[in-house]
Write a protein that holds these residues in place. Structure first.
Motif, PDB file in Angstrom:
ATOM      1  N   LEU A 143     -15.447  -0.520   2.276  1.00 36.93           N
ATOM      2  CA  LEU A 143     -14.920  -1.849   2.563  1.00 36.93           C
ATOM      3  C   LEU A 143     -15.295  -2.838   1.461  1.00 36.93           C
ATOM      4  N   ALA A 144     -16.564  -2.854   1.077  1.00 38.76           N
ATOM      5  CA  ALA A 144     -17.033  -3.818   0.081  1.00 38.76           C
ATOM      6  C   ALA A 144     -16.338  -3.612  -1.259  1.00 38.76           C
ATOM      7  N   LYS A 145     -16.228  -2.337  -1.704  1.00 42.72           N
ATOM      8  CA  LYS A 145     -15.608  -2.034  -2.988  1.00 42.72           C
ATOM      9  C   LYS A 145     -14.127  -2.390  -2.977  1.00 42.72           C
ATOM     10  N   LEU A 146     -13.437  -2.040  -1.903  1.00 47.43           N
ATOM     11  CA  LEU A 146     -12.010  -2.334  -1.779  1.00 47.43           C
ATOM     12  C   LEU A 146     -11.747  -3.832  -1.901  1.00 47.43           C
ATOM     13  N   LEU A 147     -12.456  -4.623  -1.112  1.00 46.91           N
ATOM     14  CA  LEU A 147     -12.218  -6.067  -1.116  1.00 46.91           C
ATOM     15  C   LEU A 147     -12.607  -6.699  -2.445  1.00 46.91           C
ATOM     16  N   LEU A 148     -13.690  -6.218  -3.038  1.00 51.84           N
ATOM     17  CA  LEU A 148     -14.136  -6.758  -4.319  1.00 51.84           C
ATOM     18  C   LEU A 148     -13.087  -6.537  -5.401  1.00 51.84           C
ATOM     19  N   VAL A 149     -12.555  -5.313  -5.487  1.00 55.82           N
ATOM     20  CA  VAL A 149     -11.569  -4.982  -6.518  1.00 55.82           C
ATOM     21  C   VAL A 149     -10.260  -5.724  -6.273  1.00 55.82           C
ATOM     22  N   VAL A 150      -9.836  -5.801  -5.013  1.00 56.15           N
ATOM     23  CA  VAL A 150      -8.597  -6.525  -4.687  1.00 56.15           C
ATOM     24  C   VAL A 150      -8.721  -8.000  -5.060  1.00 56.15           C
ATOM     25  N   GLU A 151      -9.815  -8.639  -4.641  1.00 48.77           N
ATOM     26  CA  GLU A 151     -10.010 -10.060  -4.936  1.00 48.77           C
ATOM     27  C   GLU A 151     -10.081 -10.309  -6.439  1.00 48.77           C
ATOM     28  N   LYS A 152     -10.822  -9.467  -7.139  1.00 49.51           N
ATOM     29  CA  LYS A 152     -10.978  -9.613  -8.588  1.00 49.51           C
ATOM     30  C   LYS A 152      -9.638  -9.446  -9.304  1.00 49.51           C
ATOM     31  N   THR A 153      -8.871  -8.439  -8.910  1.00 52.25           N
ATOM     32  CA  THR A 153      -7.591  -8.169  -9.562  1.00 52.25           C
ATOM     33  C   THR A 153      -6.593  -9.290  -9.325  1.00 52.25           C
ATOM     34  N   LEU A 154      -6.517  -9.771  -8.095  1.00 53.27           N
ATOM     35  CA  LEU A 154      -5.609 -10.884  -7.794  1.00 53.27           C
ATOM     36  C   LEU A 154      -6.009 -12.143  -8.553  1.00 53.27           C
ATOM     37  N   ILE A 156       0.862  -1.187   0.000  1.00 51.33           N
ATOM     38  CA  ILE A 156       0.000   0.000   0.000  1.00 51.33           C
ATOM     39  C   ILE A 156       0.898   1.237   0.000  1.00 51.33           C
ATOM     40  N   ILE A 157       0.649   2.149  -0.942  1.00 56.40           N
ATOM     41  CA  ILE A 157       1.459   3.369  -1.053  1.00 56.40           C
ATOM     42  C   ILE A 157       0.527   4.571  -0.946  1.00 56.40           C
ATOM     43  N   ASP A 158       0.595   5.281   0.169  1.00 57.79           N
ATOM     44  CA  ASP A 158      -0.309   6.415   0.409  1.00 57.79           C
ATOM     45  C   ASP A 158       0.299   7.291   1.492  1.00 57.79           C
ATOM     46  N   ASP A 159       0.394   8.598   1.232  1.00 58.39           N
ATOM     47  CA  ASP A 159       1.007   9.493   2.217  1.00 58.39           C
ATOM     48  C   ASP A 159       0.078   9.796   3.391  1.00 58.39           C
ATOM     49  N   GLU A 160      -1.214   9.461   3.264  1.00 60.48           N
ATOM     50  CA  GLU A 160      -2.154   9.646   4.375  1.00 60.48           C
ATOM     51  C   GLU A 160      -2.067   8.415   5.290  1.00 60.48           C
ATOM     52  N   LYS A 161      -1.354   8.558   6.391  1.00 62.05           N
ATOM     53  CA  LYS A 161      -1.054   7.408   7.239  1.00 62.05           C
ATOM     54  C   LYS A 161      -2.316   6.766   7.821  1.00 62.05           C
ATOM     55  N   ASP A 162      -3.311   7.570   8.134  1.00 63.86           N
ATOM     56  CA  ASP A 162      -4.546   7.002   8.686  1.00 63.86           C
ATOM     57  C   ASP A 162      -5.215   6.070   7.683  1.00 63.86           C
ATOM     58  N   ASN A 183      -3.044   2.887   7.242  1.00 65.84           N
ATOM     59  CA  ASN A 183      -3.199   1.943   8.356  1.00 65.84           C
ATOM     60  C   ASN A 183      -4.562   1.258   8.328  1.00 65.84           C
ATOM     61  N   LEU A 184      -5.599   2.018   7.963  1.00 62.65           N
ATOM     62  CA  LEU A 184      -6.943   1.450   7.902  1.00 62.65           C
ATOM     63  C   LEU A 184      -7.037   0.368   6.826  1.00 62.65           C
ATOM     64  N   VAL A 185      -6.537   0.674   5.641  1.00 66.48           N
ATOM     65  CA  VAL A 185      -6.563  -0.304   4.548  1.00 66.48           C
ATOM     66  C   VAL A 185      -5.733  -1.526   4.909  1.00 66.48           C
ATOM     67  N   SER A 186      -4.595  -1.277   5.553  1.00 69.69           N
ATOM     68  CA  SER A 186      -3.735  -2.391   5.977  1.00 69.69           C
ATOM     69  C   SER A 186      -4.458  -3.311   6.951  1.00 69.69           C
ATOM     70  N   VAL A 206       0.712  -7.598   4.282  1.00 63.82           N
ATOM     71  CA  VAL A 206       0.684  -6.201   3.852  1.00 63.82           C
ATOM     72  C   VAL A 206       1.961  -5.473   4.257  1.00 63.82           C
ATOM     73  N   ALA A 207       2.423  -4.589   3.367  1.00 62.81           N
ATOM     74  CA  ALA A 207       3.489  -3.635   3.684  1.00 62.81           C
ATOM     75  C   ALA A 207       2.999  -2.246   3.307  1.00 62.81           C
ATOM     76  N   MET A 208       3.526  -1.218   3.984  1.00 61.71           N
ATOM     77  CA  MET A 208       3.063   0.144   3.742  1.00 61.71           C
ATOM     78  C   MET A 208       4.227   1.070   3.421  1.00 61.71           C
ATOM     79  N   ALA A 209       3.976   1.996   2.484  1.00 57.34           N
ATOM     80  CA  ALA A 209       4.941   3.043   2.155  1.00 57.34           C
ATOM     81  C   ALA A 209       4.200   4.366   2.138  1.00 57.34           C
TER      82      ALA A 209
END
Length: 458
Positions: free
Chosen positions: A110-121, A9-15, A18-21, A31-34
């Motif tokens: 949450l639903a959109k994030l997980l759906l797109v991640v699962e589909k892409t993987l 995960i690459i995002d300068d907004e730490k909150d 951390n939430l996505v992680s 997960v790793a974060m940058a």
């Protein structure tokens, strides 16, 4: 036990990072974060992720530039999902051209994030990355149903719908500035293939190396065909295809098969082909400079798209359509076109067809100071364009470009176009961004790349 997918995960907004992680770790992902580009490069170099979630806006380097660097250096070995709280369609298109698999808008659900991640993987595990040259549009091209109630447009709509129902190859003949890609997409959406992929491959902008790769690299060609299996492959600017490319297209249409990228077996293809060309194609056929066998394969259903000057009575309806487009889709301020203004545009000779009319309407919406577009305003805009066309030393005409390599010709056109639009916007960068349809950050980057500095007189 199979390793858990590793997501960076690459995002300068730490909150948000951390939430996505936390969400992804709860779902069983590693997960790793940058928090910036430098950290992202270091983590990616240390261990290649299975998936990257990449924010567009970061302090040291924007996500598009970071993606572009990985793409250009051949370091993009996993799918990338772009994220942005201020994204535009332009960002999505630019990112996808560079290899991004999807685009998420913030705030993330949450639903959109997980759906797109699962589909892409899942998609990345099923098949290798598809052929994604810059000239292949992986995002849907918005269908354009011919506008107007004239007999000519009624007949055209009927022809397109009837042709869409058949399985025959379709050739669209058009002049410059027609909504030809949108019309091709309109055929696709009215066909049995409407729920399958639709891709455009343009011979207007493919470089010789890219065409050569398609001809000589069986794997690349197979990946391209597999990516559009069951759908429609739209080949535009066919009159600019050279002899080798014409033979390649002929072979594709004749064999109707390709080597499967994974199994290496000969696989029957189920692809609908659409073609478009300017009338110069007829001259190439008559002179023998176009492959005769290919001509017989594509000369099955030929539909000629009328130029705007052939049905001027439809201009008022087109004005309404484009105003709605810019207000609803581009969020420009609505302005009413007076009857006199509409009549003046109706009687103008549109050498650039729909594209020229669309550009004029956009400019009038952006630069207007009142609620109504007047006849005087339209006259002033048209006269200004004519004056620039006749006197502007930067005006690009065909004979000035034909001797240049494609990249150099494109750069000269882009530079002249942006300078002309800057003058029309009266030196206002915000107006310029609206006129050319670019986000301001990308516009500044483009101006810099073309060595344009408005403050210094270009």
């Amino acid at each position: 036990m199979q390793d858990k997918p590793y997501i960076l995960i690459i995002d300068d907004e730490k909150d948000i990072c951390n939430l996505v992680s936390d969400i992804l770790q709860d779902e069983g992902y590693e997960v790793a974060m940058a928090y910036n580009g430098a950290e992202a490069k270091a983590l990616k170099a240390k261990r290649e992720p299975d998936l990257i979630l990449l924010d567009i806006w970061m302090p040291d380097i924007d996500g598009i530039s970071l993606l572009e660097a990985w793409h250009d250096n051949g370091e993009l070995h996993c799918p990338v999902i772009m994220m942005s709280g201020h994204g535009t369609l332009e960002h999505a298109i630019e990112a996808t051209k560079l290899g991004a698999a999807d685009f998420l808008e913030k705030p993330l659900t949450l639903a959109k994030l997980l759906l797109v991640v699962e589909k892409t993987l899942a998609e990345s595990q099923e098949a290798p990355p598809t052929f994604q040259q810059e000239r292949i549009h992986p995002l849907p091209i918005k269908p354009f149903e011919p506008i107007g109630r004239s007999p000519m447009m009624n007949t055209l709509r009927q022809k397109l719908k009837e042709a869409a129902k058949s399985d025959s190859n379709i050739l669209l003949i058009h002049t410059f500035g027609s909504e030809i890609a949108g019309i091709a997409s309109y055929i696709h959406t009215n066909s049995q293939q409407k729920n399958a992929p639709f891709l455009e491959l343009s011979f207007n902008s493919l470089t010789l190396n890219e065409v050569k790769e398609l001809i000589e690299n069986t794997e690349k060609r197979s990946q391209l065909l597999q990516s559009v299996e069951g759908g429609t492959l739209y080949l535009s600017n066919l009159e600019q295809a050279d002899e080798q490319t014409q033979r390649l297209i002929y072979d594709l249409l004749q064999t109707k098969s390709y080597l499967h990228p994974q199994t290496g077996t000969l696989t029957a293809s189920n692809i609908r082909y659409l073609f478009s060309a300017q009338p110069s194609l007829y001259s190439l056929v008559d002179s023998g400079d176009f492959n005769e066998g290919l001509w017989h394969l594509i000369n099955v259903v030929v539909i000629e798209i009328p130029s705007l000057s052939e049905h001027p009575e439809d201009v008022p309806e087109l004005i309404s359509y484009y105003v709605h487009h810019f207000v609803e889709d581009k969020h420009l301020t609505y302005r009413h076109f007076s009857i006199a203004a509409q009549n003046r545009l109706r009687n103008h000779h549109w050498k650039g067809n729909n594209l020229a009319l669309k550009n004029i309407i956009q400019r009038l919406l952006v630069l207007g100071k009142s609620d109504e577009v007047t006849l005087e305003e339209v006259n002033s805009t048209l006269e200004h364009d004519l004056k620039m066309e006749q006197n502007d030393p930067l005006a690009i005409t065909d004979h000035l470009l034909l001797h240049l390599p494609l990249r150099e010709a494109r750069e000269q056109f882009e530079r002249a176009y942006l300078i002309a639009q800057y003058e029309r916007s009266e030196g206002n960068i915000a107006n310029l961004a609206e006129l050319v349809g670019m986000e301001r950050t990308n516009l500044y980057r483009k101006l810099k790349s073309l060595d344009i500095d408005p403050k210094k007189g270009y």
